[in-house]
Motif scaffolding. Structure first.
Motif, PDB file in Angstrom:
ATOM      1  N   UNK A 158       0.842  -1.191   0.000  1.00 57.94           N
ATOM      2  CA  UNK A 158       0.000   0.000   0.000  1.00 57.94           C
ATOM      3  C   UNK A 158       0.876   1.239   0.000  1.00 57.94           C
ATOM      4  N   UNK A 159       0.294   2.355  -0.408  1.00 58.36           N
ATOM      5  CA  UNK A 159       0.971   3.644  -0.350  1.00 58.36           C
ATOM      6  C   UNK A 159       0.165   4.583   0.539  1.00 58.36           C
ATOM      7  N   UNK A 160       0.776   5.070   1.597  1.00 55.16           N
ATOM      8  CA  UNK A 160       0.148   6.085   2.430  1.00 55.16           C
ATOM      9  C   UNK A 160       0.358   7.442   1.768  1.00 55.16           C
ATOM     10  N   UNK A 161      -0.716   8.199   1.641  1.00 60.14           N
ATOM     11  CA  UNK A 161      -0.662   9.441   0.879  1.00 60.14           C
ATOM     12  C   UNK A 161      -0.320  10.650   1.743  1.00 60.14           C
ATOM     13  N   UNK A 162      -0.112  10.447   3.014  1.00 61.29           N
ATOM     14  CA  UNK A 162       0.220  11.526   3.930  1.00 61.29           C
ATOM     15  C   UNK A 162      -0.409  11.259   5.287  1.00 61.29           C
ATOM     16  N   UNK A 163      -0.167  12.154   6.220  1.00 62.62           N
ATOM     17  CA  UNK A 163      -0.728  12.037   7.566  1.00 62.62           C
ATOM     18  C   UNK A 163      -1.765  13.132   7.752  1.00 62.62           C
ATOM     19  N   UNK A 164      -2.971  12.738   8.118  1.00 61.57           N
ATOM     20  CA  UNK A 164      -3.974  13.759   8.426  1.00 61.57           C
ATOM     21  C   UNK A 164      -4.263  13.851   9.927  1.00 61.57           C
ATOM     22  N   UNK A 165      -3.652  12.955  10.727  1.00 63.05           N
ATOM     23  CA  UNK A 165      -3.778  13.085  12.177  1.00 63.05           C
ATOM     24  C   UNK A 165      -2.632  12.337  12.860  1.00 63.05           C
ATOM     25  N   UNK A 166      -1.856  13.060  13.658  1.00 63.42           N
ATOM     26  CA  UNK A 166      -0.791  12.441  14.444  1.00 63.42           C
ATOM     27  C   UNK A 166      -1.370  12.046  15.795  1.00 63.42           C
ATOM     28  N   UNK A 167      -1.264  10.759  16.121  1.00 67.79           N
ATOM     29  CA  UNK A 167      -1.933  10.221  17.301  1.00 67.79           C
ATOM     30  C   UNK A 167      -0.989   9.318  18.080  1.00 67.79           C
ATOM     31  N   UNK A 168      -1.509   8.723  19.144  1.00 69.94           N
ATOM     32  CA  UNK A 168      -0.760   7.773  19.940  1.00 69.94           C
ATOM     33  C   UNK A 168      -1.721   6.927  20.750  1.00 69.94           C
ATOM     34  N   UNK A 169      -1.334   5.723  21.079  1.00 65.57           N
ATOM     35  CA  UNK A 169      -2.205   4.814  21.816  1.00 65.57           C
ATOM     36  C   UNK A 169      -2.281   5.200  23.289  1.00 65.57           C
ATOM     37  N   UNK A 170      -3.490   5.087  23.847  1.00 63.99           N
ATOM     38  CA  UNK A 170      -3.684   5.415  25.250  1.00 63.99           C
ATOM     39  C   UNK A 170      -4.607   4.426  25.938  1.00 63.99           C
ATOM     40  N   UNK A 171      -4.985   4.753  27.159  1.00 58.10           N
ATOM     41  CA  UNK A 171      -5.823   3.880  27.975  1.00 58.10           C
ATOM     42  C   UNK A 171      -6.955   4.684  28.604  1.00 58.10           C
ATOM     43  N   UNK A 172      -8.146   4.094  28.627  1.00 63.29           N
ATOM     44  CA  UNK A 172      -9.289   4.700  29.307  1.00 63.29           C
ATOM     45  C   UNK A 172      -9.776   3.753  30.403  1.00 63.29           C
ATOM     46  N   UNK A 173     -10.116   4.326  31.566  1.00 57.88           N
ATOM     47  CA  UNK A 173     -10.567   3.527  32.704  1.00 57.88           C
ATOM     48  C   UNK A 173     -11.759   4.216  33.353  1.00 57.88           C
ATOM     49  N   UNK A 174     -12.584   3.471  34.079  1.00 53.16           N
ATOM     50  CA  UNK A 174     -13.623   4.120  34.900  1.00 53.16           C
ATOM     51  C   UNK A 174     -12.948   4.961  35.978  1.00 53.16           C
ATOM     52  N   UNK A 175     -13.483   6.135  36.234  1.00 53.57           N
ATOM     53  CA  UNK A 175     -12.882   7.007  37.246  1.00 53.57           C
ATOM     54  C   UNK A 175     -12.844   6.333  38.617  1.00 53.57           C
ATOM     55  N   UNK A 176     -13.859   5.509  38.879  1.00 51.75           N
ATOM     56  CA  UNK A 176     -13.903   4.877  40.203  1.00 51.75           C
ATOM     57  C   UNK A 176     -12.936   3.700  40.338  1.00 51.75           C
ATOM     58  N   UNK A 177     -12.164   3.411  39.264  1.00 50.49           N
ATOM     59  CA  UNK A 177     -11.128   2.386  39.394  1.00 50.49           C
ATOM     60  C   UNK A 177     -10.016   2.893  40.298  1.00 50.49           C
ATOM     61  N   UNK A 178      -9.892   4.222  40.391  1.00 51.98           N
ATOM     62  CA  UNK A 178      -8.960   4.804  41.339  1.00 51.98           C
ATOM     63  C   UNK A 178      -7.514   4.810  40.896  1.00 51.98           C
ATOM     64  N   UNK A 179      -7.264   4.800  39.564  1.00 49.67           N
ATOM     65  CA  UNK A 179      -5.883   4.873  39.081  1.00 49.67           C
ATOM     66  C   UNK A 179      -5.703   6.169  38.301  1.00 49.67           C
ATOM     67  N   UNK A 180      -4.490   6.696  38.341  1.00 47.56           N
ATOM     68  CA  UNK A 180      -4.186   7.936  37.626  1.00 47.56           C
ATOM     69  C   UNK A 180      -3.069   7.763  36.616  1.00 47.56           C
ATOM     70  N   UNK A 181      -2.531   6.545  36.521  1.00 49.74           N
ATOM     71  CA  UNK A 181      -1.433   6.270  35.595  1.00 49.74           C
ATOM     72  C   UNK A 181      -1.538   4.839  35.093  1.00 49.74           C
ATOM     73  N   UNK A 182      -1.102   4.643  33.850  1.00 42.45           N
ATOM     74  CA  UNK A 182      -1.114   3.300  33.284  1.00 42.45           C
ATOM     75  C   UNK A 182      -0.150   2.369  34.009  1.00 42.45           C
ATOM     76  N   UNK A 183       0.797   2.935  34.713  1.00 46.33           N
ATOM     77  CA  UNK A 183       1.739   2.102  35.462  1.00 46.33           C
ATOM     78  C   UNK A 183       1.077   1.435  36.667  1.00 46.33           C
TER      79      UNK A 183
END
Length: 339
Positions: A114-139
């Protein structure tokens, strides 16, 4: 999100070669519609509205190409694809281009043909959690259950992150983003991981968005952009330079509102004149008419307008420009010269 891993690369490469055509432009013009692959639905990026009309940041790229090639931004057949089906759809010729949150990687560019024709959004993988899980970092996620789409390199990024941080996790495999969200909201997993833009988009649609937290860690590089098959340089140029036309338009102050006026007579800026077709013959160089870029901008607006309308800070999704600002504003968005 949407970063599929394909095994059996040799078989897939053969499919890509079979689907490649050196006449995509002619096929699209003869058909009178552009077949554009999109997601199965990510708010703000690609999703049908209440009337079934596709809207969004990625959808705008499809409509811009249709306007440039066919003179009609509505001459698009949107084909929903999953992380597993998107590459097969492109390789087989079912779609003419893929415009959904797909990460530019070495193997996709080379091994999958395939040929990528350019970048229209620079992103990165993250994590979502319920607030009541009580964590503030992926670590702090040691031992967590994680909802993750199958057949994606998100799985590999997840494994790498937990390995580097000497943590364990239990994957909850799911095929589509919509299903992943449903399972996450139902409590089937502690964590949902995908691109941070998609996390923000999906959380915006929750009944109680504040009950969920996107953790601060960004664990990968995800340059997202439209792609086409190898083997058709003319079509590659058309899709690539249509995207760049939207980016350049923002840089030079060409908007959906003023583009017709600016194109009605030559401006003092020769770059704008070449972009809008009042000077030079750029359209002929890619097999299109002189107004191809003007038509694309008139149809969907410039890059900044597309961003602001669909996913920007004034929308429910609320994404800041960040890396996706113009290079003149400290971002990475940049169009090569139109000359």
């Amino acid at each position: 999100m949407n970063k599929s891993v394909f095994f059996g690369a040799l078989a897939f490469t053969g499919l890509a070669a079979a689907g490649a055509s050196a006449a995509t432009l002619e096929d699209v013009q003869a058909r009178g519609t552009l077949n554009c692959g999109v997601t199965t639905g990510v708010p703000g990026f690609a999703e049908p509205d209440a009337d079934g009309v596709w809207q969004g940041f990625d959808v705008a790229v499809c409509r811009a190409v249709a306007a440039a090639v066919l003179g009609d931004p509505n001459a698009v057949e949107f084909v929903p694809t999953t992380g597993k089906t998107r590459f097969t759809s492109l390789a087989s010729g079912e779609i003419d281009m893929l415009a959904r949150n797909t990460t530019w990687t070495f193997s996709r560019d080379t091994d999958l043909k395939f040929d990528f024709t350019g970048v229209n959004y620079y992103d990165g993988q993250g994590f979502m959690v319920p607030a009541d899980l009580g964590v503030s970092s992926a670590t702090e996620l040691d031992g967590a259950t994680v909802c993750i789409q199958t057949g994606t390199t998100t799985e590999l990024n997840l494994a790498d992150y937990f390995r580097v941080n000497d943590m364990s996790y239990e994957p909850v495999p799911i095929e589509t983003g919509a299903e992943a969200v449903q399972q996450f909201l139902a409590g089937a997993c502690d964590v949902y991981t995908t691109d941070r833009s998609a996390l923000a988009a999906q959380r915006a649609g929750f009944e109680n968005p504040d009950d969920y937290t996107i953790l601060p860690e960004v664990v990968s590089k995800e340059p997202l952009g439209p792609l086409v098959r190898h083997g058709d340089s003319e079509w590659f140029d058309i899709v690539k330079w249509t995207l760049y036309a939207l980016i350049a338009a923002e840089e030079y102050g060409v908007t959906q509102e003023n583009v017709e006026q600016l194109a009605s007579e030559a401006t003092d800026n020769p770059e704008v004149n070449r972009l809008l077709g009042t000077e030079g013959e750029l359209g002929a160089m890619i097999g299109l008419n002189q107004t191809w870029a003007k038509d694309a901008i008139a149809a969907v607006g410039n890059y900044g307008e597309i961003f602001s309308t669909n996913i920007g800070e004034e929308t429910a999704i609320g994404l800041a420009r960040g890396l996706n600002a113009q290079y003149t504003d400290g971002g990475l968005i940049y169009a090569p010269p139109f000359r």
